[in-house]
Design a protein around this motif. Sequence first.
Motif, PDB file in Angstrom:
ATOM      1  N   VAL A 262      -2.765  -2.494 -20.042  1.00  0.00           N
ATOM      2  CA  VAL A 262      -3.552  -1.392 -19.507  1.00  0.00           C
ATOM      3  C   VAL A 262      -3.324  -1.288 -18.005  1.00  0.00           C
ATOM      4  N   ALA A 263      -3.125  -0.057 -17.519  1.00  0.00           N
ATOM      5  CA  ALA A 263      -3.076   0.184 -16.075  1.00  0.00           C
ATOM      6  C   ALA A 263      -4.435   0.744 -15.659  1.00  0.00           C
ATOM      7  N   HIS A 264      -5.179  -0.070 -14.941  1.00  0.00           N
ATOM      8  CA  HIS A 264      -6.529   0.318 -14.507  1.00  0.00           C
ATOM      9  C   HIS A 264      -6.394   1.031 -13.153  1.00  0.00           C
ATOM     10  N   CYS A 265      -6.862   2.284 -13.102  1.00  0.00           N
ATOM     11  CA  CYS A 265      -6.597   3.138 -11.930  1.00  0.00           C
ATOM     12  C   CYS A 265      -7.889   3.704 -11.336  1.00  0.00           C
ATOM     13  N   PRO A 266      -8.780   2.850 -10.817  1.00  0.00           N
ATOM     14  CA  PRO A 266     -10.093   3.359 -10.411  1.00  0.00           C
ATOM     15  C   PRO A 266     -10.091   4.325  -9.225  1.00  0.00           C
ATOM     16  N   THR A 267      -9.119   4.264  -8.300  1.00  0.00           N
ATOM     17  CA  THR A 267      -9.166   5.261  -7.203  1.00  0.00           C
ATOM     18  C   THR A 267      -8.883   6.657  -7.763  1.00  0.00           C
ATOM     19  N   SER A 268      -7.921   6.735  -8.682  1.00  0.00           N
ATOM     20  CA  SER A 268      -7.618   8.001  -9.339  1.00  0.00           C
ATOM     21  C   SER A 268      -8.806   8.469 -10.169  1.00  0.00           C
ATOM     22  N   PHE A 289      -3.315  -3.226 -12.068  1.00  0.00           N
ATOM     23  CA  PHE A 289      -3.848  -2.070 -11.352  1.00  0.00           C
ATOM     24  C   PHE A 289      -2.776  -1.007 -11.172  1.00  0.00           C
ATOM     25  N   GLY A 290      -3.215   0.257 -11.167  1.00  0.00           N
ATOM     26  CA  GLY A 290      -2.306   1.358 -10.875  1.00  0.00           C
ATOM     27  C   GLY A 290      -2.901   2.249  -9.797  1.00  0.00           C
ATOM     28  N   THR A 291      -2.052   2.673  -8.848  1.00  0.00           N
ATOM     29  CA  THR A 291      -2.549   3.609  -7.824  1.00  0.00           C
ATOM     30  C   THR A 291      -2.643   5.022  -8.392  1.00  0.00           C
ATOM     31  N   ASP A 292      -1.854   5.296  -9.453  1.00  0.00           N
ATOM     32  CA  ASP A 292      -1.782   6.632 -10.042  1.00  0.00           C
ATOM     33  C   ASP A 292      -1.594   7.717  -8.982  1.00  0.00           C
ATOM     34  N   VAL A 293      -0.779   7.438  -7.988  1.00  0.00           N
ATOM     35  CA  VAL A 293      -0.384   8.518  -7.062  1.00  0.00           C
ATOM     36  C   VAL A 293       0.258   9.623  -7.876  1.00  0.00           C
ATOM     37  N   GLY A 294      -0.049  10.954  -7.697  1.00  0.00           N
ATOM     38  CA  GLY A 294      -0.865  11.539  -6.693  1.00  0.00           C
ATOM     39  C   GLY A 294      -2.326  11.757  -6.972  1.00  0.00           C
ATOM     40  N   ALA A 295      -2.927  11.294  -8.107  1.00  0.00           N
ATOM     41  CA  ALA A 295      -4.376  11.419  -8.242  1.00  0.00           C
ATOM     42  C   ALA A 295      -5.057  10.331  -7.423  1.00  0.00           C
ATOM     43  N   ASP A 298      -3.371   7.051  -2.184  1.00  0.00           N
ATOM     44  CA  ASP A 298      -2.187   6.459  -1.555  1.00  0.00           C
ATOM     45  C   ASP A 298      -1.654   5.328  -2.436  1.00  0.00           C
ATOM     46  N   LEU A 299      -0.618   4.642  -1.961  1.00  0.00           N
ATOM     47  CA  LEU A 299       0.041   3.600  -2.762  1.00  0.00           C
ATOM     48  C   LEU A 299      -0.507   2.205  -2.481  1.00  0.00           C
ATOM     49  N   SER A 300      -1.749   2.117  -1.991  1.00  0.00           N
ATOM     50  CA  SER A 300      -2.316   0.804  -1.683  1.00  0.00           C
ATOM     51  C   SER A 300      -2.977   0.163  -2.907  1.00  0.00           C
ATOM     52  N   VAL A 301      -2.370  -0.920  -3.394  1.00  0.00           N
ATOM     53  CA  VAL A 301      -2.975  -1.653  -4.512  1.00  0.00           C
ATOM     54  C   VAL A 301      -4.224  -2.406  -4.025  1.00  0.00           C
ATOM     55  N   PHE A 302      -4.238  -2.800  -2.743  1.00  0.00           N
ATOM     56  CA  PHE A 302      -5.455  -3.419  -2.192  1.00  0.00           C
ATOM     57  C   PHE A 302      -6.638  -2.454  -2.290  1.00  0.00           C
ATOM     58  N   ARG A 303      -6.377  -1.169  -1.985  1.00  0.00           N
ATOM     59  CA  ARG A 303      -7.456  -0.181  -2.069  1.00  0.00           C
ATOM     60  C   ARG A 303      -7.943  -0.034  -3.521  1.00  0.00           C
ATOM     61  N   VAL A 304      -6.995  -0.086  -4.470  1.00  0.00           N
ATOM     62  CA  VAL A 304      -7.359   0.044  -5.884  1.00  0.00           C
ATOM     63  C   VAL A 304      -8.224  -1.144  -6.313  1.00  0.00           C
ATOM     64  N   ALA A 305      -7.828  -2.354  -5.880  1.00  0.00           N
ATOM     65  CA  ALA A 305      -8.591  -3.564  -6.235  1.00  0.00           C
ATOM     66  C   ALA A 305     -10.011  -3.486  -5.660  1.00  0.00           C
ATOM     67  N   ARG A 306     -10.099  -2.979  -4.425  1.00  0.00           N
ATOM     68  CA  ARG A 306     -11.405  -2.842  -3.766  1.00  0.00           C
ATOM     69  C   ARG A 306     -12.248  -1.788  -4.492  1.00  0.00           C
ATOM     70  N   MET A 307     -11.615  -0.708  -4.911  1.00  0.00           N
ATOM     71  CA  MET A 307     -12.353   0.333  -5.643  1.00  0.00           C
ATOM     72  C   MET A 307     -12.832  -0.204  -6.995  1.00  0.00           C
ATOM     73  N   ALA A 308     -12.026  -1.064  -7.621  1.00  0.00           N
ATOM     74  CA  ALA A 308     -12.454  -1.683  -8.889  1.00  0.00           C
ATOM     75  C   ALA A 308     -13.712  -2.507  -8.628  1.00  0.00           C
ATOM     76  N   TRP A 309     -13.673  -3.270  -7.537  1.00  0.00           N
ATOM     77  CA  TRP A 309     -14.860  -4.070  -7.184  1.00  0.00           C
ATOM     78  C   TRP A 309     -16.072  -3.152  -7.036  1.00  0.00           C
ATOM     79  N   THR A 310     -15.893  -2.030  -6.347  1.00  0.00           N
ATOM     80  CA  THR A 310     -17.000  -1.104  -6.064  1.00  0.00           C
ATOM     81  C   THR A 310     -17.557  -0.471  -7.339  1.00  0.00           C
ATOM     82  N   VAL A 311     -16.679   0.139  -8.147  1.00  0.00           N
ATOM     83  CA  VAL A 311     -17.208   0.871  -9.312  1.00  0.00           C
ATOM     84  C   VAL A 311     -17.841  -0.076 -10.334  1.00  0.00           C
TER      85      VAL A 311
END
Length: 401
Positions: A262-268, A289-295, A298-311
Motif C-alpha cells: 500500500v502507498a499511504h499518501c496523506p498529504t494528497s 509512503f507516497g507523495t502522490d505529486v501533483g495532488a 511537493d516531493l517531501s517524504v518527510f512532510r508525508v510522514a509528518r502528515m501521517a502523524w497529524t491525521v
Amino acid sequence: MIYRGHVVTPVAAGGWADWPDGRIDVDGGRIRGVGAWRRSRRYVDLRPHIVFPGLVDTHAHVPQLPICGVHPEDLLTWLRKWTFPLEKQFRGGRARDLSRRFMQEMLEQGTTTAGLYTSAWPDSVDACFSAADQVGIHAWIGPPLMDEGAYRPVTTKRIIREAEELSSLDRPKLRFAVTPRFALSCSEELLEACGDLARRRSLPIQTHLAEQPEECREVRRRFGRGYVEVYDRAGLVGPRSIFAHCIWLSAADWRRLAHAAVAHCPTSNVFLRSGVMEWRRAQIARVGFGTDVGAGPDLSVFRVARMAWTVHSLAGLTIGAGDLLRTATLGGAGALGFDDVGSLEPGKAADFIVLDAGHIVPAGAPEAESTEDLLSRILHRSGRSSIRQVYVAGRPVLGSA
Ligand SMILES: [Zn+2]
C-alpha cells in the motif's frame, strides 16, 4: 571510502541503530560495514551531521509536478480539468526535460527510491528511465494505461502491445511497472491484459484504489462488483502489486490485500479531501509512503510522514516517530520489493542523505539525546532545507563531499 558522522538507521531485523560517532565503509557503491567509529587514516568527516538512509517515495506522477499546490477539487473533477490536459503534453522534449528536473527535485528532498507514473505516451517512459538511470536511483516506472476517457485515444490492443514492448526496459534496479491508471480509466479487457502481462513477465503492478467514495460508487456501477474484486479478478492483486490510497475499504477488502503493498499518501488525501486510510488495518499489508505529486504539494517524504502523524493523531492513534520513519525508508523499500535499499546495513546500496544537525537539533538542546528523541526531531523538523548532501550508490549526487 569511509564516512564519519552521526549514523542513524532502521535495522531490517527490527528497531533502530544509532551511532553518534559512527562510520560507514563503502566499496563499489555498496555498504561494506557500519558501526561505531574506529580509527582510520583517511575518511570523509561529516560530523556533527546525521547520516540517514535515502527516503522512499512509493507513489508519484512525474508529469504532474507543475500542478503541485493548486486546484484542490474532488478527485474526478481534478483529474479531468487539470491533470489529464497537463499529462497530455508530457512527451518528446518536454518529457525529457521535466523528467530530469523531477529527479533533481526528488534528490533535493532526500528521496533515492521511488514508484513513478509517466504519461500515456510511450516516449515519456523512455525519458523517465534514462533520467532515473542517470542519477542511479532505484525505481518502478510505468505509463498510466487507460482506454476509457483517455487523453490519448488509441485502441486497447495498441495500448497492450506498446506496454509489452516497453516492458523490455525492465531490469533489477529500474523496474517496468504495469500501471493500469485506476479501474475507471480501464475496460475489463485492459485490466485483464495488464494482469496477464505482469504474470507472464514477472512485472510489478502499480495502480490506485478506493481514494474517494464517488469513485468507489462509480466502480460498482460500471463493473457490478467491489473495487478490490475488480482488480482481483483481473489478476492484479498479489505480492508484486502496490495500491495507492486504500481509504474506503472494508475489513474483508483489507484481508485480500494481505500479500500486496500500500502507498499511504496523506498529504494528497488531505489536499483532495479524500479521507484517512486506516493505519492499523493497513499493517496487514506492506506499507510505504507516497507523495502522490501533483495532488501532494511537493516531493517531501518527510512532510508525508509528518502528515501521517497529524491525521492519525487527530483520529486518536499515536504512531511513534520510529515507526513512521521506518515506513519512510525500509517500509517503502519492502513495499516496492527492493531488498537492497531502505537502511544502512552491510550489503545494501550506499544510498544515504546527510541531515544538517543544526536544523534537526535546536540550539540549547541536551548534547546527548535518546534515539527516540532524535527520531522525533527528525520526523518533526526535517525538510528540504535540512538536507545537506545526497549519495546514491556511494556517489555524491547532491551537495559536495
Ligand atoms: Zn496518484
